[in-house]
Design a protein around this motif. Structure first.
Motif, PDB file in Angstrom:
ATOM      1  N   VAL A   2      25.773  -3.553 -24.312  1.00  0.00           N
ATOM      2  CA  VAL A   2      25.281  -2.305 -23.749  1.00  0.00           C
ATOM      3  C   VAL A   2      24.419  -1.605 -24.781  1.00  0.00           C
ATOM      4  O   VAL A   2      24.819  -1.447 -25.928  1.00  0.00           O
ATOM      5  CB  VAL A   2      26.457  -1.386 -23.344  1.00  0.00           C
ATOM      6  N   GLN A   3      23.231  -1.202 -24.369  1.00  0.00           N
ATOM      7  CA  GLN A   3      22.348  -0.439 -25.250  1.00  0.00           C
ATOM      8  C   GLN A   3      21.951   0.853 -24.549  1.00  0.00           C
ATOM      9  O   GLN A   3      21.674   0.861 -23.352  1.00  0.00           O
ATOM     10  CB  GLN A   3      21.113  -1.255 -25.612  1.00  0.00           C
ATOM     11  N   LEU A   4      21.918   1.923 -25.306  1.00  0.00           N
ATOM     12  CA  LEU A   4      21.601   3.239 -24.779  1.00  0.00           C
ATOM     13  C   LEU A   4      20.373   3.779 -25.486  1.00  0.00           C
ATOM     14  O   LEU A   4      20.263   3.671 -26.714  1.00  0.00           O
ATOM     15  CB  LEU A   4      22.773   4.203 -24.989  1.00  0.00           C
ATOM     16  N   GLU A   5      19.470   4.378 -24.738  1.00  0.00           N
ATOM     17  CA  GLU A   5      18.267   4.950 -25.338  1.00  0.00           C
ATOM     18  C   GLU A   5      17.992   6.310 -24.734  1.00  0.00           C
ATOM     19  O   GLU A   5      17.716   6.435 -23.539  1.00  0.00           O
ATOM     20  CB  GLU A   5      17.061   4.036 -25.145  1.00  0.00           C
ATOM     21  N   GLU A   6      18.061   7.333 -25.579  1.00  0.00           N
ATOM     22  CA  GLU A   6      17.813   8.691 -25.141  1.00  0.00           C
ATOM     23  C   GLU A   6      16.323   9.029 -25.178  1.00  0.00           C
ATOM     24  O   GLU A   6      15.571   8.471 -25.973  1.00  0.00           O
ATOM     25  CB  GLU A   6      18.559   9.703 -26.024  1.00  0.00           C
ATOM     26  N   SER A   7      15.943   9.961 -24.331  1.00  0.00           N
ATOM     27  CA  SER A   7      14.580  10.492 -24.330  1.00  0.00           C
ATOM     28  C   SER A   7      14.614  11.895 -23.743  1.00  0.00           C
ATOM     29  O   SER A   7      15.634  12.325 -23.198  1.00  0.00           O
ATOM     30  CB  SER A   7      13.643   9.594 -23.514  1.00  0.00           C
ATOM     31  N   GLY A 115      23.717   5.804 -28.335  1.00  0.00           N
ATOM     32  CA  GLY A 115      22.280   5.739 -28.530  1.00  0.00           C
ATOM     33  C   GLY A 115      21.905   6.250 -29.907  1.00  0.00           C
ATOM     34  O   GLY A 115      22.771   6.690 -30.672  1.00  0.00           O
ATOM     35  N   GLN A 116      20.611   6.221 -30.198  1.00  0.00           N
ATOM     36  CA  GLN A 116      20.114   6.659 -31.503  1.00  0.00           C
ATOM     37  C   GLN A 116      19.899   8.169 -31.564  1.00  0.00           C
ATOM     38  O   GLN A 116      19.759   8.721 -32.659  1.00  0.00           O
ATOM     39  CB  GLN A 116      18.810   5.937 -31.827  1.00  0.00           C
ATOM     40  N   GLY A 117      19.841   8.804 -30.427  1.00  0.00           N
ATOM     41  CA  GLY A 117      19.705  10.249 -30.399  1.00  0.00           C
ATOM     42  C   GLY A 117      18.295  10.719 -30.111  1.00  0.00           C
ATOM     43  O   GLY A 117      17.316  10.000 -30.330  1.00  0.00           O
ATOM     44  N   THR A 118      18.201  11.938 -29.605  1.00  0.00           N
ATOM     45  CA  THR A 118      16.914  12.584 -29.370  1.00  0.00           C
ATOM     46  C   THR A 118      17.031  14.028 -29.854  1.00  0.00           C
ATOM     47  O   THR A 118      18.032  14.704 -29.593  1.00  0.00           O
ATOM     48  CB  THR A 118      16.512  12.506 -27.881  1.00  0.00           C
ATOM     49  N   GLN A 119      16.030  14.474 -30.580  1.00  0.00           N
ATOM     50  CA  GLN A 119      16.086  15.792 -31.216  1.00  0.00           C
ATOM     51  C   GLN A 119      15.681  16.890 -30.246  1.00  0.00           C
ATOM     52  O   GLN A 119      14.664  16.790 -29.546  1.00  0.00           O
ATOM     53  CB  GLN A 119      15.158  15.824 -32.435  1.00  0.00           C
TER      54      GLN A 119
END
Length: 124
Positions: A2-7, A115-119
């Motif tokens: 599972v991979q998560l990507e925020e935007s 996920g890696q996060g979104t600022q």
């Protein structure tokens, strides 16, 4: 895997709105949540939900933020309204497949995919 990507993060004025998205590759977790971490502070839960649509919000998010999921699009969302400067932080989405009680829905150690996060930056 599972991979998560925020935007969807960015800058906003106080009182403004932003909508964060989390695209999930793999199976959308039964339990999903948003967390945030401001500089020099610990990561904290924002909102969480399960596959039945049961949601939980932390006090500062109640009434301002809305968490939702779209199973067809394998995505998680966080609608943030009436933003305040103290909402400035890196926002992370998280997923888990194992059972999580309602009381533990906003505890970060319950989640095993991140996920890696979104600022998000809110100015006054």
């Amino acid at each position: 895997q599972v991979q998560l990507e925020e935007s969807g993060g960015g800058s906003a004025q106080s009182g403004g709105s932003l909508t964060l998205s989390c695209a999930v590759s793999g199976v959308l977790g039964t339990y999903m949540a948003w967390f945030r971490q401001a500089p020099g502070k610990e990561r904290e839960g924002v909102a969480g939900l399960n596959s039945n649509g049961i949601t939980r919000y932390t006090d500062f998010a109640m009434g301002r933020f809305t968490i939702s999921r779209d199973n067809a699009k394998n995505s998680l969302y966080l609608q943030m309204n009436n933003l305040k400067p103290e909402d400035t932080a890196m926002y992370f989405c998280a997923a888990a497949g194992q059972f999580i009680t309602f009381q533990r829905l906003l505890r970060q150690w319950e989640y095993n995919h991140w996920g890696q996060g979104t600022q998000v930056t809110v100015s006054s």
